[in-house]
Scaffold this motif. Structure first.
Motif, PDB file in Angstrom:
ATOM      1  N   MET A  14      37.636  -4.435  10.246  1.00  0.00           N
ATOM      2  CA  MET A  14      37.140  -4.027  11.560  1.00  0.00           C
ATOM      3  C   MET A  14      37.627  -4.975  12.650  1.00  0.00           C
ATOM      4  SD  MET A  14      35.964  -1.146  11.117  1.00  0.00           S
ATOM      5  CE  MET A  14      35.607  -0.913  12.846  1.00  0.00           C
ATOM      6  N   LYS A  15      37.688  -6.255  12.347  1.00  0.00           N
ATOM      7  CA  LYS A  15      38.215  -7.217  13.316  1.00  0.00           C
ATOM      8  C   LYS A  15      39.685  -6.919  13.611  1.00  0.00           C
ATOM      9  CE  LYS A  15      39.051 -12.116  14.003  1.00  0.00           C
ATOM     10  NZ  LYS A  15      39.070 -13.435  13.382  1.00  0.00           N
ATOM     11  N   SER A  20      43.879  -4.296  17.605  1.00  0.00           N
ATOM     12  CA  SER A  20      45.077  -3.466  17.721  1.00  0.00           C
ATOM     13  C   SER A  20      45.401  -3.260  19.195  1.00  0.00           C
ATOM     14  CB  SER A  20      44.874  -2.137  17.004  1.00  0.00           C
ATOM     15  OG  SER A  20      43.847  -1.397  17.628  1.00  0.00           O
ATOM     16  N   GLY A  21      46.627  -2.904  19.459  1.00  0.00           N
ATOM     17  CA  GLY A  21      47.093  -2.763  20.840  1.00  0.00           C
ATOM     18  C   GLY A  21      46.313  -1.742  21.634  1.00  0.00           C
ATOM     19  N   GLU A  22      46.327  -1.926  22.943  1.00  0.00           N
ATOM     20  CA  GLU A  22      45.579  -1.066  23.855  1.00  0.00           C
ATOM     21  C   GLU A  22      45.982   0.400  23.737  1.00  0.00           C
ATOM     22  OE1 GLU A  22      45.116  -0.484  28.664  1.00  0.00           O
ATOM     23  OE2 GLU A  22      45.736  -2.425  27.886  1.00  0.00           O
ATOM     24  N   LEU A  29      40.855   5.956  19.194  1.00  0.00           N
ATOM     25  CA  LEU A  29      39.786   6.593  18.427  1.00  0.00           C
ATOM     26  C   LEU A  29      38.482   5.805  18.461  1.00  0.00           C
ATOM     27  CD1 LEU A  29      41.792   7.955  15.385  1.00  0.00           C
ATOM     28  CD2 LEU A  29      40.730   9.278  17.209  1.00  0.00           C
ATOM     29  N   GLN A  30      38.567   4.491  18.675  1.00  0.00           N
ATOM     30  CA  GLN A  30      37.401   3.631  18.870  1.00  0.00           C
ATOM     31  C   GLN A  30      36.317   3.799  17.808  1.00  0.00           C
ATOM     32  OE1 GLN A  30      36.015   3.952  22.918  1.00  0.00           O
ATOM     33  NE2 GLN A  30      38.085   3.943  23.725  1.00  0.00           N
ATOM     34  N   GLU A  48      34.097   8.677  18.764  1.00  0.00           N
ATOM     35  CA  GLU A  48      33.735   9.533  19.888  1.00  0.00           C
ATOM     36  C   GLU A  48      34.906  10.435  20.243  1.00  0.00           C
ATOM     37  OE1 GLU A  48      32.273   9.402  24.533  1.00  0.00           O
ATOM     38  OE2 GLU A  48      32.271   7.563  23.370  1.00  0.00           O
ATOM     39  N   ALA A  49      34.624  11.704  20.413  1.00  0.00           N
ATOM     40  CA  ALA A  49      35.628  12.664  20.866  1.00  0.00           C
ATOM     41  C   ALA A  49      35.703  12.562  22.390  1.00  0.00           C
ATOM     42  CB  ALA A  49      35.253  14.071  20.429  1.00  0.00           C
ATOM     43  N   THR A  50      36.626  11.761  22.893  1.00  0.00           N
ATOM     44  CA  THR A  50      36.743  11.523  24.335  1.00  0.00           C
ATOM     45  C   THR A  50      37.667  12.552  24.992  1.00  0.00           C
ATOM     46  OG1 THR A  50      38.655  10.068  24.127  1.00  0.00           O
ATOM     47  CG2 THR A  50      36.464   9.044  23.917  1.00  0.00           C
TER      48      THR A  50
END
Length: 151
Positions: A14-15, A20-22, A29-30, A48-50
């Motif tokens: 998770m870290k 990971s890159g922006e 996907l966050q 979250e479905a953004t």
């Protein structure tokens, strides 16, 4: 593998994903782990479905759901092994229901088999309490992993 090692691998994964890159798919996907179980070799992640994931029909693009399963299975692979990355060998996704933009998608994944060179997984995607998709996947567990791109 001990419970402590499993938990340490999950936290490291998770870290790594957070760093990971922006503009990476991991960032877009966050996802985050909400639960994992050493004994059942399972985990749950929420995504979250953004607006970024919106398709022409106004719902989440199916490829985003594929990515969510891939990240969840890959995270569990990292937790169960002694390596940072394991490539996807096969991933099959069933799309059962459209996912609205703004929805929280919970992926529940579990290991079906854990071998020296391959791991097999199955998972389900839920929006609230409704099943929205299911998947199976096979991941390679290389030792050592060959890097194809130089740092």
């Amino acid at each position: 593998m001990s419970r402590e090692t499993f938990e340490a691998h999950m936290e490291k994964r998770m870290k790594d994903l957070k760093q990971s890159g922006e503009h990476s798919i991991f960032h877009e996907l966050q996802g985050r782990i909400i639960d994992y179980d050493y004994d059942k070799k399972s985990l749950s992640m929420v995504f979250e479905a953004t607006e970024f994931h919106k398709n022409g029909f106004g719902i989440m693009f199916g490829g985003s759901l594929v990515g969510m399963f891939d990240i969840a299975f890959g995270t569990l692979t990292a937790g169960l092994g002694d390596y940072d990355i394991a490539p996807t060998a096969q991933l099959s996704v069933n799309f059962l229901k459209g996912i609205p933009v703004g929805a929280q998608v919970v992926i529940r994944a579990e290991a079906v088999s854990v071998g020296k060179t391959l791991m097999n997984f199955m998972g389900k995607a839920y929006v609230e309490d409704e099943l929205a998709g299911s998947a199976t996947g096979t991941f390679m567990t290389p030792r050592p992993f060959k890097k194809y791109v130089e740092d």
